[in-house]
Write a protein that holds these residues in place. Structure first.
Motif, short mmCIF file in Angstrom:
data_model
loop_
_atom_site.label_atom_id
_atom_site.label_comp_id
_atom_site.label_asym_id
_atom_site.label_seq_id
_atom_site.Cartn_x
_atom_site.Cartn_y
_atom_site.Cartn_z
N THR A 49 0.85 -1.18 0.00
CA THR A 49 0.00 0.00 0.00
C THR A 49 0.89 1.24 0.00
O THR A 49 2.09 1.17 0.28
N ALA A 50 0.29 2.38 -0.29
CA ALA A 50 1.04 3.63 -0.30
C ALA A 50 1.69 3.88 1.07
O ALA A 50 2.85 4.27 1.16
N GLU A 51 0.94 3.61 2.12
CA GLU A 51 1.46 3.83 3.48
C GLU A 51 2.63 2.89 3.79
O GLU A 51 3.64 3.32 4.34
N ASN A 52 2.49 1.62 3.45
CA ASN A 52 3.56 0.66 3.75
C ASN A 52 4.82 0.93 2.94
O ASN A 52 5.92 0.84 3.47
N ILE A 53 4.68 1.25 1.66
CA ILE A 53 5.85 1.55 0.84
C ILE A 53 6.56 2.79 1.39
O ILE A 53 7.78 2.80 1.54
N THR A 54 5.79 3.82 1.70
CA THR A 54 6.37 5.06 2.23
C THR A 54 7.08 4.79 3.54
O THR A 54 8.20 5.26 3.75
N ASN A 55 6.44 4.03 4.43
CA ASN A 55 7.04 3.73 5.72
C ASN A 55 8.32 2.91 5.58
O ASN A 55 9.32 3.15 6.26
N LEU A 56 8.31 1.93 4.68
CA LEU A 56 9.50 1.11 4.46
C LEU A 56 10.65 1.96 3.93
O LEU A 56 11.78 1.83 4.40
N LEU A 57 10.38 2.84 3.00
CA LEU A 57 11.43 3.70 2.46
C LEU A 57 11.91 4.73 3.48
O LEU A 57 13.09 5.06 3.52
N ARG A 58 11.00 5.22 4.34
CA ARG A 58 11.37 6.25 5.32
C ARG A 58 12.13 5.67 6.50
O ARG A 58 13.16 6.20 6.89
#
Length: 191
Positions: free
Chosen positions: A94-103
């Motif tokens: 999901t957008a949230e999971n991808i963003t969190n993984l990258l951050r």
């Protein structure tokens, strides 16, 4: 002589535009990640290619785990195992999971409570071109890999993959460390 100088100048300009567009796209992705803007991160991501590359990594890791599979087992892993991994990733990317993984470099709540971990994107400083060039690995002319981990050993190595599409570079791969891939491969059915 004029022709030679013109050719050299053209090459320098093309290489400058190539790396300039890469740095600009990477900086835009990093800004979106730092801001927690999942919609912008997804806009800078080729989700289908990202899911396929992760599926391929999980299936390859699974095949290594089961040892020397015969051709039928290999075919089953590449079809059935890939569809199980793809279904799992489709729900999880999901957008949230991808963003969190990258951050942050991690996501909790993955299958079987395994943590996805990788070097966070914040480890890359696009203003330090020598650091960026040290992390950059060209795969094909329009596809690059950028190491996000400090370590280069396979168990700890992580990277993002970008490919050039539609005038900019898009996130198309997350290379997870072997430890994280082994946890994900365990979610596939055993022989």
């Amino acid at each position: 002589m004029r022709w030679f100088l013109g050719t050299i100048l053209t090459i320098v300009v093309v290489v400058g535009l190539y790396f300039g567009s890469l740095v600009k796209s990477l900086a835009g992705l990093m800004d979106a990640v730092q801001a927690g803007n999942g919609a912008e991160v997804v806009a800078r991501t080729d989700i289908n290619e990202l899911r396929q590359s992760l599926t391929d990594q999980i299936v390859r890791t699974y095949l290594k785990r089961v040892g020397n599979p015969n051709p039928v087992q290999r075919m089953l892993a590449n079809t059935y195992g890939a569809s199980v991994a793809d279904a799992m990733l489709q729900k999880f990317l999901t957008a949230e999971n991808i963003t969190n993984l990258l951050r942050t470099g991690s996501i909790t709540g993955a299958p079987e409570d395994a943590n996805w971990t990788m070097g966070p994107l914040s480890k890359i400083d696009v203003t330090k071109l020598t650091d960026l060039l040290g992390r950059l690995r060209p795969i094909q002319p329009l596809r690059v890999e950028i190491r996000t981990s400090d370590a280069t050993s396979p168990n700890e190595y992580s990277a993002i993959g970008l490919h050039f599409e539609g005038g900019s570079w898009k996130l198309s791969n997350l290379l997870l460390p072997q430890d994280a891939l082994q946890k994900l491969a365990r979610s596939l059915p055993a022989r």
